[in-house]
Design a protein around this motif. Structure first.
Motif, PDB file in Angstrom:
ATOM      1  N   TYR A 209       0.830  -1.202   0.000  1.00 56.38           N
ATOM      2  CA  TYR A 209       0.000   0.000   0.000  1.00 56.38           C
ATOM      3  C   TYR A 209       0.868   1.257   0.000  1.00 56.38           C
ATOM      4  O   TYR A 209       0.578   2.234  -0.700  1.00 56.38           O
ATOM      5  CB  TYR A 209      -0.912  -0.019   1.227  1.00 56.38           C
ATOM      6  N   ILE A 210       1.933   1.231   0.807  1.00 54.66           N
ATOM      7  CA  ILE A 210       2.834   2.386   0.863  1.00 54.66           C
ATOM      8  C   ILE A 210       3.413   2.673  -0.520  1.00 54.66           C
ATOM      9  O   ILE A 210       3.413   3.824  -0.997  1.00 54.66           O
ATOM     10  CB  ILE A 210       3.972   2.128   1.872  1.00 54.66           C
ATOM     11  N   LEU A 211       3.931   1.631  -1.154  1.00 55.30           N
ATOM     12  CA  LEU A 211       4.524   1.809  -2.478  1.00 55.30           C
ATOM     13  C   LEU A 211       3.506   2.343  -3.466  1.00 55.30           C
ATOM     14  O   LEU A 211       3.804   3.219  -4.277  1.00 55.30           O
ATOM     15  CB  LEU A 211       5.090   0.474  -2.967  1.00 55.30           C
ATOM     16  N   ALA A 212       2.275   1.807  -3.406  1.00 56.10           N
ATOM     17  CA  ALA A 212       1.237   2.237  -4.345  1.00 56.10           C
ATOM     18  C   ALA A 212       0.827   3.687  -4.099  1.00 56.10           C
ATOM     19  O   ALA A 212       0.670   4.475  -5.044  1.00 56.10           O
ATOM     20  CB  ALA A 212       0.029   1.311  -4.246  1.00 56.10           C
ATOM     21  N   LEU A 240      -2.574  11.038   2.155  1.00 55.16           N
ATOM     22  CA  LEU A 240      -2.471   9.583   2.269  1.00 55.16           C
ATOM     23  C   LEU A 240      -1.031   9.151   2.519  1.00 55.16           C
ATOM     24  O   LEU A 240      -0.780   8.185   3.245  1.00 55.16           O
ATOM     25  CB  LEU A 240      -2.997   8.913   0.995  1.00 55.16           C
ATOM     26  N   CYS A 241      -0.085   9.844   1.892  1.00 50.23           N
ATOM     27  CA  CYS A 241       1.327   9.513   2.097  1.00 50.23           C
ATOM     28  C   CYS A 241       1.717   9.681   3.568  1.00 50.23           C
ATOM     29  O   CYS A 241       2.577   8.950   4.083  1.00 50.23           O
ATOM     30  CB  CYS A 241       2.213  10.400   1.219  1.00 50.23           C
ATOM     31  N   LEU A 242       1.087  10.658   4.257  1.00 48.12           N
ATOM     32  CA  LEU A 242       1.380  10.864   5.672  1.00 48.12           C
ATOM     33  C   LEU A 242       0.647   9.863   6.557  1.00 48.12           C
ATOM     34  O   LEU A 242       1.225   9.299   7.486  1.00 48.12           O
ATOM     35  CB  LEU A 242       0.997  12.298   6.077  1.00 48.12           C
ATOM     36  N   MET A 273      -6.627  13.483   9.072  1.00 47.93           N
ATOM     37  CA  MET A 273      -5.953  13.625   7.782  1.00 47.93           C
ATOM     38  C   MET A 273      -6.768  12.996   6.660  1.00 47.93           C
ATOM     39  O   MET A 273      -6.929  13.580   5.583  1.00 47.93           O
ATOM     40  CB  MET A 273      -4.570  12.971   7.850  1.00 47.93           C
ATOM     41  N   ASN A 274      -7.306  11.796   6.919  1.00 47.04           N
ATOM     42  CA  ASN A 274      -8.107  11.141   5.876  1.00 47.04           C
ATOM     43  C   ASN A 274      -9.438  11.855   5.662  1.00 47.04           C
ATOM     44  O   ASN A 274      -9.891  12.031   4.534  1.00 47.04           O
ATOM     45  CB  ASN A 274      -8.375   9.679   6.255  1.00 47.04           C
ATOM     46  N   GLY A 275     -10.078  12.259   6.784  1.00 43.52           N
ATOM     47  CA  GLY A 275     -11.387  12.868   6.668  1.00 43.52           C
ATOM     48  C   GLY A 275     -11.352  14.238   6.018  1.00 43.52           C
ATOM     49  O   GLY A 275     -12.092  14.507   5.064  1.00 43.52           O
TER      50      GLY A 275
END
Length: 539
Positions: A209-212, A240-242, A273-275
């Motif tokens: 997931y991180i790589l994607a 998302l990266c964070l 962060m996501n919300g």
């Protein structure tokens, strides 16, 4: 940019969702942390769904009704009323999932971006299930909080992210993008399996997931986007990266037993962060301008025959009336044209070779294929003779031009029933081959070309070429490809090689030795010929 935002069809849904969310958070009785799921249900998901699905009036009413249901759940938090309302929400998510299935059946595996959108719509039903389980206090084997977090997981990672990635794919396509989509679509299930059964699987899923996620973020800088939309989208994916780093620390805490990041910290950091950044800014980014799909509709004729073929008894000599309708035959040995135009005058010896990785599937399928008498290839790789006949098929029943069925058998057991026809699109004439199946038909659209004196038929060249499955009025492209290579050995003999792949991986190889029957052997051409295997030259 603001004009586009105001005119976007989801703008009213956004406004209603924001209003209802304010009511829920101000006056509702749900816990304070419930806002993360509430904004997804009332704002993010409805707005994104409206961007990718063309709803009629009934569909829009259903979405508004669902938003009212979620609002009421903030005031009836338990008891039968809450369970009934949660069940209505579950039905709504299944309604959206059905929309995803219908989109997929109209196209199949042919477009990675649209497939991502399809899966995002379908995954929402899993979010609906976990939300219903949480509200109804169903014993899932997890705590109530974990059940609720799983519902969030399928609303954000499994629904909103594939929808956003699919819209991005309408603007960018590359091999890296397709790999990223595959990882992101498999990720939610892998993470859920890992949480349930194995922390090792969870770690692997998180690493992929991180790589994607980081790969997706990099691709946004390699794609031409509207200025405002590009900035907002990069903020959305950057969030998302964070947050994925927080997920790594949480998984590490579970693995090591050392408390670094727990669920409270995940709710505060990961949730906000996501919300706000991924969900909120991401929705606004796509609301500015929804990219149009680049998916071409399939408009070639499709056989209407389903199930077992009811054919006429009038025989027909060949698979085609004239091979020159499909390809320039001047560079082909005449025996190749003769085979296709006088097919019943030839004997076929076939050697079927299943690839090792596919043999278990081929073995299991044999019982069904014998019953269907379709695609019933032998499991053995010994050379065996295929006998057959060609009969005319009623045009009104089939709905295509001049159809004829090639019925091939091995030891009186039917192995193939293929109905041959043709169609022309953009000045290219394709072989249009139908294999009737129960309630459906597999369709092979093959492009013909000549190369070094050999005839090639492929599903990988030409706009229409491909292998499809027709179910009712839906035509979906399958992840199958096939290629035939037919070469002349002499004026009585040919060889043919048939190769098939699944998702680009070879799984079937058939070698044919084709010989003109003794009683029909005649000189096919009157001139003196020099024949090389695979190359025809006149002297």
């Amino acid at each position: 940019m603001l004009v586009n935002l105001r005119n976007n069809q989801c703008s009213l849904i956004l406004l209603l969702g924001i209003t209802l969310t304010a009511i829920c958070l101000s006056f509702g009785e749900q816990p304070q942390y419930s806002w993360l799921l509430t904004v997804a249900q009332l704002i993010f998901v409805p707005a994104m769904v409206m961007m990718v699905v063309d709803f009629q009036s009934v569909g829009k009413i259903i979405i508004v009704g669902m938003m009212l249901v979620v609002t009421l759940l903030h005031f009836w938090t338990d008891g039968l009323y809450a369970i009934a309302l949660a069940f209505l929400y579950l039905l709504y998510t299944f309604y959206i999932a059905i929309k995803g299935v219908k989109r997929f059946l109209q196209r199949g595996f042919t477009n990675c971006a649209e497939f991502s959108i399809d899966m995002g719509l379908i995954y929402l039903a899993l979010g609906g299930f976990w939300f219903f389980a949480f509200t109804a206090n169903i014993n899932t084997g997890f705590s109530s909080l974990i059940t609720w977090l799983t519902a969030i997981h399928f609303h954000y990672s499994a629904c909103l992210l594939p929808l956003s990635v699919g819209l991005f794919g309408r603007l960018h396509d590359s091999s890296w993008y397709r790999v990223i989509v595959f990882i992101l679509l498999a990720g939610p299930l892998l993470v859920a399996i890992g949480i349930t059964f194995s922390i090792i699987i969870e770690i692997i899923a998180v690493v992929l997931y991180i790589l994607a996620i980081y790969g997706l973020f990099v691709l946004t800088f390699k794609t031409k986007l509207l200025l405002g939309q590009g900035i907002l989208l990069r903020i959305s994916y950057g969030a998302l990266c964070l947050t994925i780093i927080g997920s790594c620390l949480y998984v590490y805490s579970r693995l090591s037993g050392t408390y670094y990041v727990g669920i409270p910290e995940m709710l505060r950091f990961h949730g906000v962060m996501n919300g706000l950044f991924f969900g909120g800014i991401g929705v606004v980014a796509w609301a500015i301008a929804v990219p149009a799909t680049n998916q071409r509709t399939f408009n070639f004729p499709v056989s209407q025959i389903r199930g077992k073929l009811r054919h006429e008894h009038q025989p027909h000599p060949g698979l085609v009336d004239a091979l020159q309708d499909f390809v320039d035959t001047t560079k082909l040995h005449p025996v190749i044209s003769d085979f296709y135009e006088q097919t019943t005058s030839y004997r076929l010896l076939a050697t079927v070779q299943w690839k090792t990785w596919f043999k278990p599937f081929a073995f299991l399928y044999q019982g069904m294929s014998r019953l269907l008498q379709q695609l019933n290839l032998p499991f053995s790789n010994q050379q065996i003779e295929m006998t057959g006949r060609i009969v005319k098929v009623d045009e009104e029943q089939d709905s295509r031009q001049s159809p004829r069925a090639w019925i091939r058998t091995i030891k009186q057991q039917t192995v193939f029933v293929a109905i041959y026809s043709r169609h022309t699109s953009n000045q290219i004439t394709y072989m249009n081959i139908a294999l009737p199946l129960p309630f459906s038909t597999m369709v092979g659209i093959l492009y013909a070309y000549e190369e070094q004196g050999q005839l090639h038929l492929t599903s990988q060249q030409g706009e229409d070429a491909g292998i499809y499955l027709a179910i009712g009025n839906y035509v979906m492209k399958l992840p199958l490809q096939e290629h035939f290579r037919i070469a002349a050995v002499n004026d009585q003999t040919l060889t043919a090689v048939h190769k098939m792949t699944l998702f680009g991986i070879p799984f079937l190889h058939i070698d044919y030795h084709i010989q003109k029957n003794q009683q029909t052997r005649q000189g096919i051409s009157g001139h003196k010929e020099k024949v090389l295997i695979g190359t025809y030259q006149k002297e």
